[in-house]
Design a protein around this motif. Sequence first.
Motif, PDB file in Angstrom:
ATOM      1  N   THR B 199      59.341  15.035  18.960  1.00  8.86           N
ATOM      2  CA  THR B 199      58.334  15.002  20.020  1.00  8.86           C
ATOM      3  C   THR B 199      58.596  13.813  20.945  1.00  8.86           C
ATOM      4  OG1 THR B 199      56.694  13.642  18.857  1.00  8.86           O
ATOM      5  CG2 THR B 199      56.668  16.007  18.405  1.00  8.86           C
ATOM      6  N   SER B 219      61.430  21.142  19.547  1.00  9.79           N
ATOM      7  CA  SER B 219      60.812  20.109  20.363  1.00  9.79           C
ATOM      8  C   SER B 219      59.692  20.707  21.206  1.00  9.79           C
ATOM      9  CB  SER B 219      61.874  19.458  21.250  1.00  9.79           C
ATOM     10  OG  SER B 219      61.324  18.345  21.922  1.00  9.79           O
ATOM     11  N   ILE B 225      64.310  12.894  24.543  1.00  8.08           N
ATOM     12  CA  ILE B 225      65.105  12.798  23.313  1.00  8.08           C
ATOM     13  C   ILE B 225      66.487  12.257  23.686  1.00  8.08           C
ATOM     14  CG2 ILE B 225      66.062  14.044  21.329  1.00  8.08           C
ATOM     15  CD1 ILE B 225      64.037  16.332  22.048  1.00  8.08           C
ATOM     16  N   ALA B 248      63.925  17.580  26.475  1.00  9.43           N
ATOM     17  CA  ALA B 248      64.083  18.653  25.480  1.00  9.43           C
ATOM     18  C   ALA B 248      64.864  19.811  26.087  1.00  9.43           C
ATOM     19  CB  ALA B 248      62.712  19.119  25.010  1.00  9.43           C
TER      20      ALA B 248
END
Lengths: 313, 280
Positions: B199, B219, B225, B248
């Motif tokens: 997340t 995700s 990320i 994501a």
Amino acid sequence: MSMDFEKPLVELEEKMAELVKLNENEDVKFDTEIAELEKKMKSISKKTYSKLTPWQTVQVARHSQRPLIRDYITGMCSEFIELHGDRCFGDDQGIIGGFAKIDDVRVMLIGHQKGKTVEENIKSNFGMANPEGYRKALRLMKLAEKYRIPVLSLIDTPGAYPGLEAEARGQAEAIARNLMEMATLETPIVVVITGEGGSGGAIGIGVGDVVLMLSNSVYSVISPEGCASILWRDGSKAPVAADALKLTAESLLELGVIDEIIKEPSGGAHRSYSEALPAVKETILRHLEKLSKVSGRKLTERRFDKYAKIGRF
Amino acid sequence: MGWFNRSRSKPAAQGKTKSEDMWVVCPSCEAHVFKEEWHKGLKVCPKCNFHDRLTCHERVKLILDTGTWHELGGSVSTTDPLEFVDGKGRYADKAEAAKEKTGLNESVLTGRGKISGRRIVMAVMDFRFLGGSLGSGTGEKILRAATYALKHKLPYIVVSASGGARMHEGIVSLMQMAKTCAGIARLHKARIPYISILTHPTTGGVSASYAMVGDINISEPGALIGFAGRRVIEETIKQKLPDDFQTAEYLLDHGFIDSIVNRSEMKDYLMNVLRYWRAR
Ligand SMILES: [Zn+2]
């Protein structure tokens, strides 16, 4: 390149070189002077190097003349068959590896590659590997497991390369996978921190049954400069951060993160390869010999326990 | 591997007036949303679908069957292996303040519970606790939960939200990457499901360890990320990065996550996937 705290020593070394040269050419001989100077150099080098601050140790660990992976290969191995490529994307030169013979012991040698010249450093990206470097290392470790030979991993990197392409090709995934695979690799793994142990880029090939460290090498979660600029908001506080991070071999031994310190000659490994390398070789062989008697399954159980107990609970 | 290096992870609205108390400003598109609507919508922006951070308790409530959560490893708390002091004071004090603020003992909450009647073990990170950083207590809890899942043969789900390693614990923090991955490796060997939910944000040492090696990596829309910080990369390559870099969506495109799942559908997604385990 010389470091500030080494200046008196370097000056004596320069003087010495001059005298030796004169001794060759002139009729007048300086033998007594040379002997005296030698004594003085020894005592100064001992004094300087017996109490380096953590920040000075960082500088020694990064010294441009420090032995690098190619020096260890030349100095320790009678054979090296370099193997290339990750079979997915390319051949990274920030991490190299291949079959190597140390005395009569055959191993899979992997490690970060830094360079001594600008050209070498451009080629090897200053020892900052891309994902394909970590994937090549994994491929070679799996090969070692298959061939039942131990893995020897030499660590010397500022960190994994922080680049756009590195992210696109999964720097995080490459390191994470290595951590997982190294935990269950059923062959001995001996890790030696020879210079700079830079964070995730270091541990990405740094999980082992035995982790050794040269006495002037460092190993840290972040560079002192990076830590200083984040926590002190002032990059010039790097010496203070180096102190706080407890990144020296002595501190790491105390914290239970490494297993043994390999003592460097007085004045640092860069002053005498002929003294530094045999000590490294002897220590590696001693541990390989011990580990060769342990079954693959037992090794992975012990390795799990070793890492599970890091931290104080 | 620093935490707090993205402007997006900071709360957008700082100055508080009466009228602002009623509104939430979306950290992504800066739309003003009624607070009530924001919370009812599970902190998802109705304008841009940005999924804002949840607390670990909110996440448990979202995913697990009501009343099935039992905390495990609650006795593990932060330690200060380096006796670390920085420009602003002692890490030990900072950790105490984080505990007080959040009511948590570490940056992760671990326990067991049920998803549609199916027993699972779950670890949920909480970004409020020192930026979700990976302390030795965090690593210890994640490993203990993995060991519990292994012992009881239960699927393990880890929800990550972290800026990466915890500098204040130095090398001991770095070692937690190896430690947690060793636990995950044992699950893989035992063929026990391990699902990773990355997340916003999941970066640094957490992205480069347990968060990235799920059987299935999932995700939420817009989540950040990545391994290295955006600024570090820009300074290194002297080049501006694309807008969607390290989102994501970018990771999905590059093959590192299996699916981007809307928060409201997360529980169903997990349930549907877990049904394939030992389905034969
Ligand atoms: Zn929005």
